[in-house]
Design a protein around this motif. Structure first.
Motif, PDB file in Angstrom:
ATOM      1  N   THR A 158      -6.524 -37.264  30.323  1.00 25.86           N
ATOM      2  CA  THR A 158      -5.617 -36.600  29.378  1.00 25.86           C
ATOM      3  C   THR A 158      -4.394 -37.456  29.120  1.00 25.86           C
ATOM      4  O   THR A 158      -3.967 -37.638  27.964  1.00 25.86           O
ATOM      5  CB  THR A 158      -5.180 -35.227  29.940  1.00 25.86           C
ATOM      6  N   GLU A 159      -3.834 -38.011  30.193  1.00 28.22           N
ATOM      7  CA  GLU A 159      -2.608 -38.813  30.035  1.00 28.22           C
ATOM      8  C   GLU A 159      -2.908 -40.110  29.280  1.00 28.22           C
ATOM      9  O   GLU A 159      -2.075 -40.569  28.481  1.00 28.22           O
ATOM     10  CB  GLU A 159      -1.989 -39.117  31.406  1.00 28.22           C
ATOM     11  N   ILE A 160      -4.082 -40.726  29.514  1.00 24.05           N
ATOM     12  CA  ILE A 160      -4.426 -41.956  28.785  1.00 24.05           C
ATOM     13  C   ILE A 160      -4.481 -41.642  27.287  1.00 24.05           C
ATOM     14  O   ILE A 160      -3.973 -42.388  26.446  1.00 24.05           O
ATOM     15  CB  ILE A 160      -5.770 -42.555  29.287  1.00 24.05           C
ATOM     16  N   GLN A 161      -5.073 -40.485  26.967  1.00 28.13           N
ATOM     17  CA  GLN A 161      -5.115 -40.110  25.551  1.00 28.13           C
ATOM     18  C   GLN A 161      -3.716 -39.819  25.017  1.00 28.13           C
ATOM     19  O   GLN A 161      -3.375 -40.201  23.898  1.00 28.13           O
ATOM     20  CB  GLN A 161      -6.030 -38.907  25.357  1.00 28.13           C
ATOM     21  N   ALA A 162      -2.907 -39.173  25.853  1.00 27.19           N
ATOM     22  CA  ALA A 162      -1.538 -38.833  25.408  1.00 27.19           C
ATOM     23  C   ALA A 162      -0.747 -40.094  25.084  1.00 27.19           C
ATOM     24  O   ALA A 162      -0.083 -40.173  24.041  1.00 27.19           O
ATOM     25  CB  ALA A 162      -0.830 -38.012  26.481  1.00 27.19           C
ATOM     26  N   ILE A 163      -0.833 -41.119  25.941  1.00 24.32           N
ATOM     27  CA  ILE A 163      -0.035 -42.335  25.652  1.00 24.32           C
ATOM     28  C   ILE A 163      -0.604 -43.076  24.453  1.00 24.32           C
ATOM     29  O   ILE A 163       0.130 -43.653  23.669  1.00 24.32           O
ATOM     30  CB  ILE A 163       0.098 -43.283  26.874  1.00 24.32           C
ATOM     31  N   LYS A 164      -1.941 -43.016  24.300  1.00 19.25           N
ATOM     32  CA  LYS A 164      -2.543 -43.708  23.149  1.00 19.25           C
ATOM     33  C   LYS A 164      -2.106 -43.038  21.837  1.00 19.25           C
ATOM     34  O   LYS A 164      -2.009 -43.689  20.794  1.00 19.25           O
ATOM     35  CB  LYS A 164      -4.079 -43.695  23.299  1.00 19.25           C
ATOM     36  N   ILE A 165      -1.815 -41.720  21.893  1.00 14.39           N
ATOM     37  CA  ILE A 165      -1.309 -41.013  20.710  1.00 14.39           C
ATOM     38  C   ILE A 165       0.176 -41.324  20.509  1.00 14.39           C
ATOM     39  O   ILE A 165       0.618 -41.650  19.408  1.00 14.39           O
ATOM     40  CB  ILE A 165      -1.512 -39.479  20.862  1.00 14.39           C
ATOM     41  N   VAL A 166       0.943 -41.215  21.586  1.00  7.49           N
ATOM     42  CA  VAL A 166       2.406 -41.256  21.465  1.00  7.49           C
ATOM     43  C   VAL A 166       2.973 -42.667  21.267  1.00  7.49           C
ATOM     44  O   VAL A 166       3.842 -42.878  20.420  1.00  7.49           O
ATOM     45  CB  VAL A 166       3.027 -40.604  22.739  1.00  7.49           C
ATOM     46  N   VAL A 167       2.493 -43.620  22.056  1.00  7.73           N
ATOM     47  CA  VAL A 167       3.186 -44.918  22.090  1.00  7.73           C
ATOM     48  C   VAL A 167       3.119 -45.669  20.756  1.00  7.73           C
ATOM     49  O   VAL A 167       4.174 -46.079  20.236  1.00  7.73           O
ATOM     50  CB  VAL A 167       2.692 -45.776  23.280  1.00  7.73           C
ATOM     51  N   PRO A 168       1.929 -45.874  20.155  1.00  9.51           N
ATOM     52  CA  PRO A 168       1.948 -46.631  18.887  1.00  9.51           C
ATOM     53  C   PRO A 168       2.815 -45.963  17.813  1.00  9.51           C
ATOM     54  O   PRO A 168       3.492 -46.649  17.047  1.00  9.51           O
ATOM     55  CB  PRO A 168       0.473 -46.668  18.476  1.00  9.51           C
ATOM     56  N   ASP A 179      -9.384 -48.897  19.388  1.00 11.04           N
ATOM     57  CA  ASP A 179      -9.604 -48.165  20.646  1.00 11.04           C
ATOM     58  C   ASP A 179      -9.521 -46.656  20.435  1.00 11.04           C
ATOM     59  O   ASP A 179      -9.054 -45.921  21.303  1.00 11.04           O
ATOM     60  CB  ASP A 179      -8.594 -48.587  21.727  1.00 11.04           C
ATOM     61  N   GLY A 180      -9.957 -46.210  19.277  1.00 11.70           N
ATOM     62  CA  GLY A 180      -9.992 -44.783  18.984  1.00 11.70           C
ATOM     63  C   GLY A 180      -8.814 -44.351  18.133  1.00 11.70           C
ATOM     64  O   GLY A 180      -7.664 -44.498  18.551  1.00 11.70           O
ATOM     65  N   PRO A 181      -9.083 -43.846  16.891  1.00 14.02           N
ATOM     66  CA  PRO A 181      -7.993 -43.377  16.033  1.00 14.02           C
ATOM     67  C   PRO A 181      -7.259 -42.179  16.660  1.00 14.02           C
ATOM     68  O   PRO A 181      -7.832 -41.434  17.459  1.00 14.02           O
ATOM     69  CB  PRO A 181      -8.714 -42.935  14.746  1.00 14.02           C
ATOM     70  N   ASP A 182      -6.003 -42.017  16.271  1.00 14.10           N
ATOM     71  CA  ASP A 182      -5.175 -40.914  16.781  1.00 14.10           C
ATOM     72  C   ASP A 182      -5.917 -39.577  16.756  1.00 14.10           C
ATOM     73  O   ASP A 182      -5.893 -38.814  17.722  1.00 14.10           O
ATOM     74  CB  ASP A 182      -3.927 -40.729  15.891  1.00 14.10           C
ATOM     75  N   GLU A 183      -6.567 -39.310  15.618  1.00 11.95           N
ATOM     76  CA  GLU A 183      -7.159 -37.977  15.419  1.00 11.95           C
ATOM     77  C   GLU A 183      -8.257 -37.694  16.435  1.00 11.95           C
ATOM     78  O   GLU A 183      -8.446 -36.548  16.869  1.00 11.95           O
ATOM     79  CB  GLU A 183      -7.735 -37.846  13.997  1.00 11.95           C
ATOM     80  N   VAL A 184      -8.984 -38.747  16.814  1.00 10.18           N
ATOM     81  CA  VAL A 184     -10.078 -38.561  17.765  1.00 10.18           C
ATOM     82  C   VAL A 184      -9.501 -38.220  19.147  1.00 10.18           C
ATOM     83  O   VAL A 184     -10.009 -37.344  19.856  1.00 10.18           O
ATOM     84  CB  VAL A 184     -10.968 -39.823  17.801  1.00 10.18           C
ATOM     85  N   HIS A 185      -8.423 -38.914  19.511  1.00 12.00           N
ATOM     86  CA  HIS A 185      -7.788 -38.606  20.803  1.00 12.00           C
ATOM     87  C   HIS A 185      -7.185 -37.207  20.794  1.00 12.00           C
ATOM     88  O   HIS A 185      -7.267 -36.473  21.779  1.00 12.00           O
ATOM     89  CB  HIS A 185      -6.702 -39.636  21.111  1.00 12.00           C
ATOM     90  N   ARG A 186      -6.570 -36.829  19.657  1.00 10.49           N
ATOM     91  CA  ARG A 186      -5.963 -35.496  19.571  1.00 10.49           C
ATOM     92  C   ARG A 186      -7.029 -34.407  19.692  1.00 10.49           C
ATOM     93  O   ARG A 186      -6.844 -33.401  20.377  1.00 10.49           O
ATOM     94  CB  ARG A 186      -5.231 -35.325  18.230  1.00 10.49           C
ATOM     95  N   ARG A 187      -8.142 -34.642  19.018  1.00  9.96           N
ATOM     96  CA  ARG A 187      -9.239 -33.669  19.043  1.00  9.96           C
ATOM     97  C   ARG A 187      -9.726 -33.474  20.467  1.00  9.96           C
ATOM     98  O   ARG A 187      -9.870 -32.352  20.954  1.00  9.96           O
ATOM     99  CB  ARG A 187     -10.366 -34.193  18.145  1.00  9.96           C
ATOM    100  N   SER A 188      -9.944 -34.580  21.147  1.00 13.03           N
ATOM    101  CA  SER A 188     -10.491 -34.511  22.491  1.00 13.03           C
ATOM    102  C   SER A 188      -9.482 -33.898  23.471  1.00 13.03           C
ATOM    103  O   SER A 188      -9.842 -33.084  24.329  1.00 13.03           O
ATOM    104  CB  SER A 188     -10.914 -35.925  22.888  1.00 13.03           C
ATOM    105  N   LEU A 189      -8.204 -34.266  23.290  1.00 11.23           N
ATOM    106  CA  LEU A 189      -7.178 -33.708  24.167  1.00 11.23           C
ATOM    107  C   LEU A 189      -7.053 -32.194  23.964  1.00 11.23           C
ATOM    108  O   LEU A 189      -6.997 -31.414  24.921  1.00 11.23           O
ATOM    109  CB  LEU A 189      -5.841 -34.396  23.891  1.00 11.23           C
ATOM    110  N   ALA A 190      -7.075 -31.789  22.695  1.00 13.84           N
ATOM    111  CA  ALA A 190      -6.951 -30.357  22.387  1.00 13.84           C
ATOM    112  C   ALA A 190      -8.135 -29.571  22.958  1.00 13.84           C
ATOM    113  O   ALA A 190      -7.964 -28.482  23.516  1.00 13.84           O
ATOM    114  CB  ALA A 190      -6.868 -30.158  20.876  1.00 13.84           C
ATOM    115  N   ARG A 191      -9.319 -30.178  22.848  1.00 10.68           N
ATOM    116  CA  ARG A 191     -10.505 -29.470  23.350  1.00 10.68           C
ATOM    117  C   ARG A 191     -10.413 -29.256  24.856  1.00 10.68           C
ATOM    118  O   ARG A 191     -10.782 -28.206  25.367  1.00 10.68           O
ATOM    119  CB  ARG A 191     -11.768 -30.252  23.012  1.00 10.68           C
TER     120      ARG A 191
END
Ligand code: FAD
Length: 392
Positions: free
Chosen positions: A323-333, A372-384
């Motif tokens: 979850t945190e790996i996805q969170a940083i991949k969303i937030v940092v860029p 390494d995965g678009p934002d939306e894909v990480h958001r979708r997976s994190l939300a799920r």
């Protein structure tokens, strides 16, 4: 909770900062767009110096929490420093993949020269014809034929592949299209000089060729025959290996990106202090002060989350830190993009010019919201995953 770096990390930070100040920043002016795609001479020179100083392969020698602040420092000179200390993408991810999933012969043939920076490597997953953010769509075929596998497919945006030093491709493709969707893909080692491999053209990024790190190539694989021993892991394990590779790769990108943001904030502060408009330095304008304050706040927030993620990866493993790996991949860029945008604005026309690094940094950072995965894909997976806690 202790927020201080340990003694070893502090020591390495000091050594790396000295290397950056004495060798890397002065070399930035010497990094001119080369005629060909090979590793620039200035990077080769810096590699010799980094090795002599013991600043080499830090990504695989240190726990994530120790490596994070060092990777951040290399991000301050993103075009030179990561390659100078042999901690540049995509090689770091590929080396970790080979270390974790390669057999002894594969590690000897490919991992050793990569650890010595004698060669470079590429990771070939994305295909122009299919939506590659969904890895199950990948269509390249890896078909068994006697003692060999035969690879057919077309890939693009394969980072590093334009560089002739890039001697090995890790190629993702389907070994069994009839298997369960998560067991169809495999990864195979394809040496660059294998007949049937064509590095077709360099793809650009907002017009930039990114020559300094080997460009982003379109690569054709036509009846490429390699020994069956080149398969990494078991047939059908490609999906699982890709997930394992992308975890560390993502946090490395985020660590370096924080360094980019620090450099951008520094450039912005220097510029607005010197530049005078309407009778006072730009720094005296409230709106500019707001950008600076907001940049500092956002950097601190992003860094804390990256460090927490690094700590989790070290303590509960990459899976536990999903979850945190996805969170940083969303937030940092996005955070870094915001700060770069303000730094560009503060520089006026110079901000979009070739006279500051900001435009190229902006372009490179923007691609992290896709790669390494678009934002939306990480958001979708994190939300799920979040929602699962509330579903029966
Ligand atoms: C500079 C750069 C370097 C790269 N380096 C490499 C490399 O070395 N090796 C490699 O294999 N690939 C590399 N890539 C490719 C990158 O990983 C892919 O571009 C990325 O995975 C997205 O795949 P795609 O381009 O096919 O986009 P698509 O899959 O077509 O997706 C397009 C858009 O659709 C949207 N979308 C997709 N799924 C969803 C969803 N579930 N919900 C909502 N919206 C969605 C997103 O906005 C997404 O950006 C690189 C790309 C760039 C730009």
């Amino acid at each position: 909770m202790d927020f201080a770096f340990d003694a070893r990390t502090e020591e390495l930070r000091e050594q790396l900062t000295a290397f950056l100040e004495e060798c890397v920043y002065p070399a930035e002016r010497r990094l001119v767009t080369s005629e060909d795609w090979s590793t620039p001479a200035v990077i080769r020179e810096l590699q010799v110096e980094a090795r002599a100083r013991g600043l080499w392969n830090l990504f695989c020698e240190l726990p994530n929490l120790q490596y994070a602040p060092l990777a951040e420092l290399t991000g301050r000179s993103i075009l030179l420093a990561p390659a100078a200390v042999n901690c540049a993408a995509p090689d770091t991810g590929n080396m970790e993949l080979l270390a974790q999933f390669g057999d002894e012969a594969q590690r000897k043939q490919w991992l050793e020269p990569l650890l010595n920076a004698e060669i470079r490597s590429a990771f070939a997953m994305t295909e122009p014809e299919v939506a590659s953010s969904d890895a199950s769509n990948i269509e390249t075929r890896i078909e068994r034929d006697g003692e060999d596998y035969v690879v057919n497919g077309r890939k693009w945006y394969i980072t590093g592949a334009m560089n002739p030093d890039c001697k090995i491709f890790i190629v993702m493709g389907k070994t069994d299209p009839t298997a369960d969707v998560r067991r169809q893909q495999s990864m195979i080692l394809v040496p660059r000089d294998t007949p049937g491999v064509t590095v077709k053209r360099a793809m650009t990024v907002f017009g930039y060729e990114d020559r300094d790190h080997g460009g982003h190539a379109e690569v054709l694989f036509e009846n490429v025959r390699v020994p069956a021993a080149n398969l990494i892991g078991e047939p059908g394990s490609g999906f699982a290996i890709a997930q394992a590779r992308l975890g560390p790769g993502r946090i490395h990108h985020c660590m370096r990106a924080i360094g980019i943001a620090e450099r951008a904030l520094e450039l912005m502060c220097r510029r607005v202090t010197e530049r005078v408009a309407f009778g006072k330095p730009l720094a005296a304008q409230g709106v500019v002060q707001d950008w600076i304050a907001e940049s500092r706040v956002r950097i601190e927030q992003a860094r804390l989350l990256v460090l927490k993620t690094a700590w989790l990866m070290d303590t509960v493993g990459n899976k536990g830190a999903h979850t945190e790996i996805q969170a940083i991949k969303i937030v940092v860029p996005q955070t870094v993009e915001w700060i770069l945008d303000k730094a560009v604005q503060a520089h006026g026309a110079a901000g979009v010019s070739q006279d500051t690094p900001l435009a190229q940094l902006w372009a490179g950072n923007r691609t992290l919201r896709l790669a390494d995965g678009p934002d939306e894909v990480h958001r979708r997976s994190l939300a799920r995953r979040e929602l699962k806690r509330y579903q029966a």
